[in-house]
Design an enzyme around this catalytic site. Sequence first.
Site, PDB file in Angstrom:
ATOM      1  N   ASP A  38      -2.889  -6.862  10.514  1.00 52.11           N
ATOM      2  CA  ASP A  38      -3.960  -7.549   9.784  1.00 52.11           C
ATOM      3  C   ASP A  38      -5.341  -7.214  10.339  1.00 52.11           C
ATOM      4  OD1 ASP A  38      -1.897  -8.673   8.355  1.00 52.11           O
ATOM      5  OD2 ASP A  38      -1.873 -10.528   9.523  1.00 52.11           O
ATOM      6  N   THR A  61       1.624  -4.788   5.862  1.00 52.67           N
ATOM      7  CA  THR A  61       0.213  -4.619   5.496  1.00 52.67           C
ATOM      8  C   THR A  61      -0.265  -5.736   4.570  1.00 52.67           C
ATOM      9  OG1 THR A  61       0.929  -3.223   3.638  1.00 52.67           O
ATOM     10  CG2 THR A  61       0.235  -2.091   5.633  1.00 52.67           C
ATOM     11  N   LYS A  93       2.836 -10.972  -1.847  1.00 47.35           N
ATOM     12  CA  LYS A  93       3.174 -12.314  -2.353  1.00 47.35           C
ATOM     13  C   LYS A  93       2.908 -12.453  -3.852  1.00 47.35           C
ATOM     14  CE  LYS A  93       2.491 -14.758   2.063  1.00 47.35           C
ATOM     15  NZ  LYS A  93       1.844 -13.767   2.942  1.00 47.35           N
ATOM     16  N   ASP A  96       3.373 -14.137 -10.414  1.00 50.33           N
ATOM     17  CA  ASP A  96       2.951 -14.306 -11.808  1.00 50.33           C
ATOM     18  C   ASP A  96       4.112 -13.981 -12.752  1.00 50.33           C
ATOM     19  OD1 ASP A  96       1.242 -14.594 -14.086  1.00 50.33           O
ATOM     20  OD2 ASP A  96      -0.451 -13.863 -12.905  1.00 50.33           O
ATOM     21  N   THR A 100       2.902  -9.189 -15.789  1.00 56.09           N
ATOM     22  CA  THR A 100       1.711  -9.064 -14.943  1.00 56.09           C
ATOM     23  C   THR A 100       2.054  -8.492 -13.570  1.00 56.09           C
ATOM     24  OG1 THR A 100       0.623 -10.870 -16.098  1.00 56.09           O
ATOM     25  CG2 THR A 100      -0.216 -10.346 -13.908  1.00 56.09           C
ATOM     26  N   SER A 153       5.120 -20.778   6.972  1.00 55.74           N
ATOM     27  CA  SER A 153       4.879 -21.229   8.346  1.00 55.74           C
ATOM     28  C   SER A 153       3.740 -22.234   8.440  1.00 55.74           C
ATOM     29  CB  SER A 153       4.548 -20.019   9.222  1.00 55.74           C
ATOM     30  OG  SER A 153       3.359 -19.396   8.761  1.00 55.74           O
ATOM     31  N   GLN A 214      -2.048 -22.341  10.547  1.00 52.05           N
ATOM     32  CA  GLN A 214      -0.887 -21.534  10.964  1.00 52.05           C
ATOM     33  C   GLN A 214      -0.145 -22.268  12.084  1.00 52.05           C
ATOM     34  OE1 GLN A 214       1.410 -19.607  10.322  1.00 52.05           O
ATOM     35  NE2 GLN A 214       0.928 -17.492  10.845  1.00 52.05           N
ATOM     36  N   GLN A 215       1.178 -22.261  12.045  1.00 53.37           N
ATOM     37  CA  GLN A 215       1.984 -22.888  13.095  1.00 53.37           C
ATOM     38  C   GLN A 215       2.858 -21.819  13.740  1.00 53.37           C
ATOM     39  OE1 GLN A 215       2.922 -27.239  11.445  1.00 53.37           O
ATOM     40  NE2 GLN A 215       3.764 -25.648  10.121  1.00 53.37           N
ATOM     41  N   TYR A 216       2.943 -21.860  15.068  1.00 53.08           N
ATOM     42  CA  TYR A 216       3.688 -20.830  15.793  1.00 53.08           C
ATOM     43  C   TYR A 216       4.941 -21.364  16.457  1.00 53.08           C
ATOM     44  CZ  TYR A 216      -0.273 -17.679  15.218  1.00 53.08           C
ATOM     45  OH  TYR A 216      -1.251 -16.880  14.683  1.00 53.08           O
ATOM     46  N   GLY A 234       1.428 -10.829  14.318  1.00 56.25           N
ATOM     47  CA  GLY A 234       0.108 -10.278  14.026  1.00 56.25           C
ATOM     48  C   GLY A 234      -0.815 -10.460  15.207  1.00 56.25           C
TER      49      GLY A 234
END
Length: 264
Positions: A38, A61, A93, A96, A100, A153, A214-216, A234
Amino acid sequence: KEKEISFEERAEITNNKMAKKLFQIMSLKQSNLCFSADVESFDLLLKLADEIGPNICILKTHIDILNDFNMDKVQELVNLSIKHNFLIFEDRKFADIGNTVKSQYSGGVYKISQWSNFVNAHSIAGSGCVQGLKEAALQYDEPKGCLLIAQLSCKNNLIDKTYTEKTVKLAEEHSDFIFGFICQNKLTDNPGFIHITPGIQFNENNGMSDNLGQQYTTPEMAILQNKCDVIVVGRGILKSENPAETALKYKNTAYEAYLKRLNL
Ligand code: S5P
């Protein structure tokens, strides 16, 4: 107690060509690490891909965050994926209607289907979405695949248990194309489905803070306790002093956890 099956055996068992290829790479390279690249500079991404490539099974990516995107650089990334034997996963992700997502996958600026080995999709739009992606993938000789997002997450996300269960069912109905899940824990005993888990850092509490929900969890927790197959890392790698060295540590920790699970 059910016996754990190795990645190698799972490569044999599955009929899904994408899953087969991934399991083969994982057992050959002894890696269940996916690097989430990222960054906003494509040149930096290529440099990292070359350095970290030997230690990963997947490079993930977000092609639309790059400031200097062009197709020549995409070709360089594909060349690196061949050189280091990793798969390219575009974390698009899709969510639709079929018609599409079919265009979003194959057309536009990024032409994702041309260079990615696999993508992911939210299950919210149902089978039409999966069907649309599958149709676009059919034009290629080499295997293409898709993961369904069964869990997230991030804090306060809207996915509940029923949604996750329905996502597994949707995957089973399209197991020629869908070969696994983005999830936080193992969801099915079907050995062909791979469980890929983001939200990973060595020190989930003292690690880099993320004020955006974000949770780790740790690699050991994800692989041993939650029985996932692949960890996605990441910022745990990117923000470290020596990304290549840190990636190797994540690789070794995750693979050792997997070996431990096999022998338990
Ligand atoms: O539930 C999810 C699903 C994904 S794909 N949570 C996530 O964080 N991701 C992605 O994994 C996210 O888009 C990002 O690219 C990566 C996690 O990055 P990190 O820096 O927090 O390790």
